[in-house]
Enzyme design. Structure first.
Site, short mmCIF file in Angstrom:
data_model
loop_
_atom_site.label_atom_id
_atom_site.label_comp_id
_atom_site.label_asym_id
_atom_site.label_seq_id
_atom_site.Cartn_x
_atom_site.Cartn_y
_atom_site.Cartn_z
CE LYS A 62 -71.58 -52.97 102.68
NZ LYS A 62 -71.93 -53.89 103.79
CE LYS A 83 -106.49 -49.94 114.45
NZ LYS A 83 -106.91 -51.25 114.91
CB THR A 131 -68.97 -49.66 102.13
OG1 THR A 131 -69.11 -51.13 102.24
CG2 THR A 131 -70.30 -49.12 101.86
#
Lengths: 295, 295, 295, 295
Positions: free
Chosen positions: D171, D240, D95
């Site tokens: 990734k 809301k 990564t």
């Protein structure tokens, strides 16, 4: 004038004292009656209920802690609303919600009474020294009528139009600005301190660069006037600098959520093609997101 | 002194002009040489490379746009680092990253050169009028040596110790404070404007209450000294007021992310049992999250 | 059972239809009476007021849009509260505030009536197909009494204890999780799209990796059990990855406020010495800030 | 195939083991050589440098901790880049940042080598059980060439086009989604726990309502297709509900920064006139702020 005064806390007590010293005839009320002692000695009458303080008064001023306290002391049983005569005016100086201010506007109007918002900026010492800044709004005639009282309380007065809740919004915005500055300062002190700089030194820089120079004033003006071009310093550069701030925070291990928020603002500005506007054009981004159009 | 000056942009040009006017001998370099014209007329030499501007100088000052430009002009081919003699000092006035400042510190040290950080606060007009505030850090002897030059540039100088990157962190923190204030002002103007208040009027209140009073300075002091008790205004009340701000924003349909951030700070403070500290104790929450201990 | 049903909107109508089909005796009320037509044809009685729908019923179920509508239809003039008999039970399925739920609890208790919260998860199609998931809380006896009705409405039921407002908090938390996911997905789609990846392709990855695998469930379990050690993936690595996400967003010019928030969480975790816990220990940071102690 | 494998950490070791078991010829390298023991026993060769692992290989796969490690092991002295032959392919499964991926793309191309990104989703157990999901991108021919290896590693594969960095963005986006969900879950657990609900019970609801139902998938699809109308549930209602969440958090004293962020999104959406779009139109707000146009 005959004045009813409701709420003798840290702020209310010195305010009432100053009105008394200026020669007004005061009837005061406080939940804890003992607090009224010093004023009684100086000639004030002490009432048993807010209604009693309001009865016969030209003007009743309330200075209480929050919505709940104001609701009780004004609209509750034996509240000021019940005692106040037709044509008399309620001046609300507490920091309350817009919604409650609107409710009070209606309640007093339907009883033929006047209602003026007049919150104040300043801490207890400032109240004592008549150094508060008063902001007020309400029907012009009512504001003019109570103006002599408000002028006794502080060093200045801004009138914000005829809608009473306007002054409440501005007071809340002022407190918001202070809190924002504290968040910003807190993050800056944490970053510099973790980077090895004595807080005393950073404070010195802050005082030299910011506190005594009209720097914030200038930016406030740019945003007020929506004058984002030509740029003095661009959004792109702002993005760069805030990025460096976050990098420094990353290095020193200091989470800086306000810096993160600013980075996202600048990045959004650049992504939408406004990178060459002045970095104060955050004002335009915020306004647009609120559905406001450029004026 | 013999001074090399690198970078003649909006800031660099007036700074170089003032050094020249103060009688120093200047050799200047700029990527776009044409910009050097006005200085040449007043007696400056114009170099073809940063190295040439640095050669033979007692001090070389750089004032460039960003990390990239500084890296190139100082450490790149024909950069100032290559030209600067042993014992001479590089004064870096650009707003650069802490990491680059540390890299420059090493590079100059290993070549027997001095390195001092001296970023400045102020816009081009201030540079022109010698009204910059200079913050500087670096080895004491080097700082003292360049001090006469720095004093020519501005209205004052703060020395931040012997680590050059300290001044960079403080400069970044200063820009962060300005950007924060702009975000805060932007949200406040959007809220008041959507609530029907003229920006001009809110600006007036801002000027009266904040800009000319030392209000931020006081809060900066509380945070610097970590003096959160006794409270002038508590976290609980801060939570209440920021809640009212958000309610007003909800009513006027104005998203206020900074107000949301503040609400979460105060709510966290109260949840952790600090509700009765002064509302400036945001400083403690931020510091704690950064892993800082109370001093 | 004899059932009153109040509110025939997108959700209420199919719920009422299913109760009728299951053999219960229904009296329905809706502000716009025309909506009741299809139910009348299938044998439901149509009431003129909520009170009338509640009169004589064993159970009255309300399914309305918001606090305001529930307040009116239950506690207002001719509201269900006025019509409901002693010992009968009100089942509130609307998504309402904790505060209103507590107010209803008191109001019904003081009238000798039962009150059970039973909000549902699922959209109109799910209501129609009896695929809602019902969460309920209230006094055990009352919950047991209405259970047969609730089981008709959905594919399953979770009982959350005896305090009616508990189910409201859980329903709100569920909607919060959905909205969070949408913010996260929105930022992820913006980032990947600006990086040149077709949304269809990213959706495909999402479906393969997340939607059909119990990945979120596992993390929910870690947080529920406060089991942050040994780590599967550390906070330090989380900080690294979220940093890379922000860098990618910076490169593609995509503001990602949720990513910024996450970065600050991880950075705070690391700064406070928790960098080697599992990255799900965000759970610990959030809990601590809320004043919760580890269990 | 002849495969070099670089990095035998928690993820790399089981991945290498599976490639070996599938009959490929492996040469492995790890900074701490001892880790290679189990693979040597099963027939792998152990290299002394990444370059050596790459020499003569058809494909070299790297699975390392971060940018720094990849930079060193691939582009550093004795790195894989130096050993890899012309026409051979580097598969990067770490990564890493988009920037490093682009740098590797260039470096390999200029050496006549192939480069494919192939990061994986899944924890060590999944790697061991060949249950990873692999996402890959790079020149079509290279991807096809390494496909048989990637198919050994996991339960499936998505090809994301010809630009290697695309898989890295996806990734990172995936890890961002997981972290987001953890922040959301953390806030939801803190809120429900402080409201008196057992985490075990809330987990049960979560599992029933979210984890096994394709609810997130549906929202992902709406955002992917930008199909915000007709609404299933409107932005106004979202505003809301998130408001009620924050009120509940206020009551229980739980700061919920993600909920605050969502509130500001919905409030901005409503302020800009999009209140009647589906509440998944957060997707449109985020995209717009990123400078994306509706497709």
């Amino acid at each position: 004038m005959k004045v009813g005064f409701i709420g003798l806390g840290n702020m209310g007590l010195p305010m009432a004292k100053n009105l008394l010293a200026a020669g007004h005839e005061l009837t005061v009320w406080n939940r804890t009656q003992a607090k009224a002692g010093p004023l009684r000695e100086k000639g004030a009458r002490v009432a048993n209920t807010p209604a009693e303080a309001a009865r016969g008064a030209d003007v009743v001023i309330s200075m209480l802690a929050d919505d709940h306290a104001v609701q009780d002391a004004v609209l509750g049983k034996d509240g000021a609303h019940a005692g106040l005569g037709k044509g008399a005016v309620h001046v609300s100086s507490s920091t309350i919600s817009v919604a409650l201010s609107e409710k009070l506007t209606e309640a007093h109007a339907s009883a033929g009474q006047g209602y003026v918002s007049a919150p104040v900026f300043g801490r207890p010492e400032a109240a004592d020294a008549k150094q508060l800044w008063v902001i007020t709004s309400g029907p012009r005639a009512d504001v003019e009528r109570v103006r002599p009282l408000l002028e006794v309380l502080g060093r200045g007065l801004t009138v914000l139009g005829e809608k009473p809740s306007a002054a409440n919004v501005v007071k809340l915005s002022g407190n918001f600005l202070i809190a924002s500055m504290m968040e910003a300062l807190s993050e800056a002190f944490a970053l510099t301190r973790k980077s090895g700089i004595e807080p005393k030194l950073f404070l010195e820089v802050f005082q030299s660069v910011f506190a005594r120079a009209p720097i914030f004033e200038r930016y406030a003006q740019l945003i007020a006037e929506e004058k984002y071009s030509p740029p003095g310093f661009t959004m792109k550069l702002g993005l760069k600098d805030v990025g460096l701030v976050l990098d420094a925070g990353r290095g020193a291990e200091v989470p800086m959520p306000l810096a993160s928020l600013l980075r996202d603002q600048y990045l959004g500005g650049v992504a939408q093609g406004h990178g060459d506007l002045d970095w104060s054009a955050i004002g335009a981004l915020v306004a647009e997101r609120a559905g406001l159009k450029k004026r």
